[in-house]
Design a protein around this motif. Structure first.
Motif, PDB file in Angstrom:
ATOM      1  N   GLU A   1      -3.319  -7.475  -4.958  1.00 47.31           N
ATOM      2  CA  GLU A   1      -2.095  -7.891  -5.642  1.00 47.31           C
ATOM      3  C   GLU A   1      -2.351  -8.833  -6.822  1.00 47.31           C
ATOM      4  O   GLU A   1      -1.420  -9.223  -7.519  1.00 47.31           O
ATOM      5  CB  GLU A   1      -1.096  -8.503  -4.660  1.00 47.31           C
ATOM      6  N   ALA A   2      -3.617  -9.203  -7.049  1.00 47.46           N
ATOM      7  CA  ALA A   2      -3.934 -10.034  -8.211  1.00 47.46           C
ATOM      8  C   ALA A   2      -3.856  -9.219  -9.503  1.00 47.46           C
ATOM      9  O   ALA A   2      -3.678  -9.769 -10.587  1.00 47.46           O
ATOM     10  CB  ALA A   2      -5.325 -10.641  -8.066  1.00 47.46           C
ATOM     11  N   ALA A   3      -3.984  -7.911  -9.398  1.00 47.00           N
ATOM     12  CA  ALA A   3      -3.955  -7.062 -10.600  1.00 47.00           C
ATOM     13  C   ALA A   3      -2.529  -6.595 -10.861  1.00 47.00           C
ATOM     14  O   ALA A   3      -1.856  -6.130  -9.932  1.00 47.00           O
ATOM     15  CB  ALA A   3      -4.850  -5.852 -10.398  1.00 47.00           C
ATOM     16  N   VAL A   4      -2.055  -6.680 -12.086  1.00 49.06           N
ATOM     17  CA  VAL A   4      -0.686  -6.221 -12.332  1.00 49.06           C
ATOM     18  C   VAL A   4      -0.548  -4.715 -12.083  1.00 49.06           C
ATOM     19  O   VAL A   4       0.526  -4.237 -11.750  1.00 49.06           O
ATOM     20  CB  VAL A   4      -0.128  -6.564 -13.734  1.00 49.06           C
ATOM     21  N   SER A   5      -1.646  -4.000 -12.184  1.00 51.52           N
ATOM     22  CA  SER A   5      -1.588  -2.548 -11.955  1.00 51.52           C
ATOM     23  C   SER A   5      -1.195  -2.219 -10.510  1.00 51.52           C
ATOM     24  O   SER A   5      -0.655  -1.158 -10.227  1.00 51.52           O
ATOM     25  CB  SER A   5      -2.933  -1.914 -12.284  1.00 51.52           C
ATOM     26  N   TYR A   6      -1.441  -3.158  -9.593  1.00 53.06           N
ATOM     27  CA  TYR A   6      -1.128  -2.935  -8.179  1.00 53.06           C
ATOM     28  C   TYR A   6       0.362  -2.616  -7.970  1.00 53.06           C
ATOM     29  O   TYR A   6       0.724  -1.751  -7.178  1.00 53.06           O
ATOM     30  CB  TYR A   6      -1.513  -4.197  -7.386  1.00 53.06           C
ATOM     31  N   TYR A   7       1.220  -3.310  -8.687  1.00 52.99           N
ATOM     32  CA  TYR A   7       2.662  -3.179  -8.459  1.00 52.99           C
ATOM     33  C   TYR A   7       3.169  -1.804  -8.867  1.00 52.99           C
ATOM     34  O   TYR A   7       4.032  -1.223  -8.202  1.00 52.99           O
ATOM     35  CB  TYR A   7       3.413  -4.327  -9.160  1.00 52.99           C
ATOM     36  N   ALA A   8       2.586  -1.294  -9.961  1.00 58.15           N
ATOM     37  CA  ALA A   8       2.941   0.067 -10.360  1.00 58.15           C
ATOM     38  C   ALA A   8       2.430   1.052  -9.321  1.00 58.15           C
ATOM     39  O   ALA A   8       3.115   2.003  -8.962  1.00 58.15           O
ATOM     40  CB  ALA A   8       2.349   0.372 -11.730  1.00 58.15           C
ATOM     41  N   GLU A   9       1.239   0.801  -8.820  1.00 61.33           N
ATOM     42  CA  GLU A   9       0.656   1.739  -7.858  1.00 61.33           C
ATOM     43  C   GLU A   9       1.494   1.880  -6.590  1.00 61.33           C
ATOM     44  O   GLU A   9       1.690   2.973  -6.094  1.00 61.33           O
ATOM     45  CB  GLU A   9      -0.768   1.314  -7.473  1.00 61.33           C
ATOM     46  N   VAL A  10       1.975   0.755  -6.057  1.00 55.16           N
ATOM     47  CA  VAL A  10       2.765   0.875  -4.828  1.00 55.16           C
ATOM     48  C   VAL A  10       4.243   1.119  -5.141  1.00 55.16           C
ATOM     49  O   VAL A  10       5.033   1.373  -4.247  1.00 55.16           O
ATOM     50  CB  VAL A  10       2.626  -0.348  -3.887  1.00 55.16           C
ATOM     51  N   GLY A  11       4.595   1.025  -6.419  1.00 54.59           N
ATOM     52  CA  GLY A  11       5.965   1.346  -6.790  1.00 54.59           C
ATOM     53  C   GLY A  11       6.958   0.226  -6.561  1.00 54.59           C
ATOM     54  O   GLY A  11       8.086   0.471  -6.146  1.00 54.59           O
ATOM     55  N   ILE A  12       6.549  -0.995  -6.825  1.00 53.58           N
ATOM     56  CA  ILE A  12       7.521  -2.097  -6.814  1.00 53.58           C
ATOM     57  C   ILE A  12       8.089  -2.175  -8.236  1.00 53.58           C
ATOM     58  O   ILE A  12       7.327  -2.294  -9.193  1.00 53.58           O
ATOM     59  CB  ILE A  12       6.842  -3.433  -6.439  1.00 53.58           C
ATOM     60  N   PRO A  13       9.407  -2.094  -8.391  1.00 58.61           N
ATOM     61  CA  PRO A  13       9.944  -2.086  -9.752  1.00 58.61           C
ATOM     62  C   PRO A  13       9.544  -3.349 -10.527  1.00 58.61           C
ATOM     63  O   PRO A  13       9.486  -4.441  -9.955  1.00 58.61           O
ATOM     64  CB  PRO A  13      11.454  -2.054  -9.538  1.00 58.61           C
ATOM     65  N   GLU A  14       9.306  -3.161 -11.802  1.00 60.59           N
ATOM     66  CA  GLU A  14       8.852  -4.269 -12.649  1.00 60.59           C
ATOM     67  C   GLU A  14       9.840  -5.422 -12.601  1.00 60.59           C
ATOM     68  O   GLU A  14       9.458  -6.588 -12.586  1.00 60.59           O
ATOM     69  CB  GLU A  14       8.716  -3.825 -14.115  1.00 60.59           C
ATOM     70  N   LEU A  15      11.102  -5.077 -12.591  1.00 56.55           N
ATOM     71  CA  LEU A  15      12.136  -6.106 -12.595  1.00 56.55           C
ATOM     72  C   LEU A  15      12.001  -7.023 -11.375  1.00 56.55           C
ATOM     73  O   LEU A  15      12.224  -8.237 -11.460  1.00 56.55           O
ATOM     74  CB  LEU A  15      13.507  -5.422 -12.590  1.00 56.55           C
TER      75      LEU A  15
END
Ligand code: GLU
Length: 550
Positions: free
Chosen positions: A300-314
């Motif tokens: 979760e330290a990488a911002v790419s992680y959030y896109a990968e698991v599909g947590i909306p950017e907002l």
């Protein structure tokens, strides 16, 4: 021979600093407008801490009618990777943090204060370095790295501070004519700042986040221009933030201890110093101890992680604001529908020590964010996520778009929308049972609860199908029929009734509807069953119920 001669020998062709001072005039902004920046090195990895800084910096600029710009700090060319710049730009864009000025792709930029990439600003740094040499505030250092190593060992052995200062700053004392001669003879050198600081004296600094801090004055003759002609971070920071009109340097608190040096550089260069706001890093709990979120250990330290698991950017942006100002949570409760932009962030309310990263909280925020989306928004966002990360889900969603929109519309768009989806990676599991092909293709494990006698279940289901179920019913009728069914089988119509006189009943309406729910979906927990039946339609409901009792 004087400093001017030395400066001309070192930099015969650079422009006078007055050229740059004119080229980059003071910004014409409203009183109180904050100009700030995100200044990453293009190392190919965007850390969540970098996004955190950007969220804060952009918000502060927006709130005050100021400017948020992106500066690429690529003076350490060993650390650079291909497409590192576009990676940063893309990440900022994805999270809605695109800067007002700065690099817009690997080579192009916008804004009048560029170049916004440090490696393209070499002549500018050299002009200011020349200015310092002329003033006698910088000098060439001919020490070889072995000599510096040796010096450090001596300092360590003698338990003295390490570094190039005071009696240790050997080259500082070489007479100018000798310096010129060495250069003319082709000796290699770098440039050092000639510090006038006295560590016996203290400077008082007011940090916008950390508050008042005292430091000894800096006396280190730090390197300002390296052997490759590029500046060090410290020197580039002073020159760039001056010329680019930064009013607030919002950066990681690993730089706090450099403030005495930075203030000294600004002063010696004749620049007005910016305000500093040093942000504590995001922390993680690890075996009871707190440590920084680590690029190596924590996905979760990488911002790419959030896109990968599909947590909306907002959701990520909101969570970061939540960490930044603890009163955000209260504000959100009072303004559930407001745009996050309306929240007023205050730097002086940021925590001085690092906040803990809390995934549960982030997912809660994400559930709320997703609950506000319309079915179409969920459809679009989830499909776009699935096309990158989950082919099966994409197929499922697209096979019958109309039907999927109905599925996604269950308990959505009303007063209390469903909050059961935290990330797109959970969506398939969340909806798959509503598709007949999928439902009947896999064995269903019916885990009955209070009512688990097969014969009784079969009777309840048959009675429901033949006597009560009508897909056209409105919700109230539908529910009343459920109560009728309960009564017929000896269960209380209301939970309350049952609680008052449990000896009179076998159970209550909830037990009956649970049986139907499990037969219908294979699950004990689902969104509203009435809506599910509507979406499934008459045939599917009957087929599922009969299938269950077979
Ligand atoms: N390039 C520096 C870093 O990534 C920038 C620090 C700053 O914002 O001044 O740490």
């Amino acid at each position: 021979m004087d400093y001017k001669d030395l400066a001309n020998v070192i930099f015969p062709d650079v422009k006078d600093i007055s050229y740059y001072e004119e080229k980059y005039p003071r910004r014409n902004l409203e009183e109180g407008a904050i100009v700030t920046r995100f200044a990453p090195s293009p190392t190919g990895f965007v850390h969540i801490g970098g996004l955190y800084q950007s969220v804060i910096a952009k918000k502060m600029a927006n709130q005050t009618g100021g400017i948020f710009f992106l500066r690429i700090e690529d003076t350490d060319q060993k650390r650079e990777v291909e497409n590192g710049v576009s990676g940063i730009i893309e990440a900022l864009k994805e999270f809605g943090m695109s800067p007002d000025e700065g690099m817009i792709d690997e080579v192009n930029e916008k804004g009048n204060y560029g170049p916004y990439k440090q490696s393209l600003r070499k002549e500018i740094y050299q002009a200011y370095a020349k200015y310092l040499i002329e003033k006698g505030c910088a000098y060439p250092c001919f020490c070889k790295s072995e000599e510096l190593d040796e010096m450090r060992q001596k300092q360590e052995a003698a338990k003295e501070r390490t570094g190039y200062y005071g009696v240790w700053s050997k080259c500082r004392h070489i007479p100018v004519n000798e310096q010129i001669e060495k250069i003319k003879n082709g000796e290699k050198y770098i440039l050092r700042f000639k510090s006038q600081g006295n560590p016996e004296k203290k400077i008082k600094h007011h940090d916008v986040i950390k508050g008042n801090v005292d430091f000894p004055e800096n006396d280190q003759d730090i390197v300002i221009i390296k052997s490759d002609g590029l500046p060090t971070y410290h020197f580039a920071h002073a020159v760039d933030d001056h010329l680019m009109g930064t009013t607030h340097v919002i950066r990681g608190d690993e730089w706090l201890s450099s403030v005495p040096l930075h203030l000294q550089l600004f002063q010696t260069l004749g620049f007005k110093a910016p305000k500093y706001a040093h942000i504590a890093p995001i922390m993680k709990e690890d075996n009871g101890a707190k440590r920084k979120l680590s690029k190596r250990k924590d996905p979760e330290a990488a911002v790419s992680y959030y896109a990968e698991v599909g947590i909306p950017e907002l959701a990520v942006d909101e969570y970061l604001l939540n960490i930044a100002n603890s009163n955000f949570e209260q504000w959100r409760k009072q303004n559930p529908d407001a745009d996050m932009e309306e929240f007023e962030l205050q730097l002086n309310k940021m925590s001085v020590s690092g906040a803990l990263f809390d995934m549960v909280k982030l997912l809660d925020i994400s559930k709320r964010v997703i609950s506000k989306y319309t079915a179409t928004e969920v459809y679009d966002k989830a499909t776009s996520w699935a096309s990158k990360y989950d082919e099966n889900l994409k197929e499922l969603l697209e096979k019958d778009k109309e039907y999927t929109l109905q599925v996604l519309g269950i308990e959505r768009g009303n007063q209390k929308p469903r909050k059961d989806i935290a990330k797109w990676a959970d969506l398939k599991e969340n909806i798959i049972y509503l598709y007949d092909e999928e439902f009947f293709a896999n064995p269903v494990s019916y885990e009955f609860q209070k009512i688990n006698d097969k014969a009784e279940i079969a009777k309840i289901i048959e009675t429901y199908i033949t006597k009560h179920f009508n897909v056209e019913d409105d919700k109230e009728t539908w529910f009343n029929k459920m109560k009728d069914l309960a009564e017929e089988f000896g269960y209380a119509r209301e939970t309350k009734e049952f609680k008052q006189n449990p000896e009179n009943y076998k159970g209550h309406v909830g037990d009956i509807s649970t049986v139907i729910r499990i037969c219908l979906t294979g699950r004990a927990n689902t969104p509203d069953m009435y809506e599910i039946m509507k979406v499934l339609g008459k045939e599917s409901v009957i087929k599922r119920l009969r299938y269950a009792i077979k």
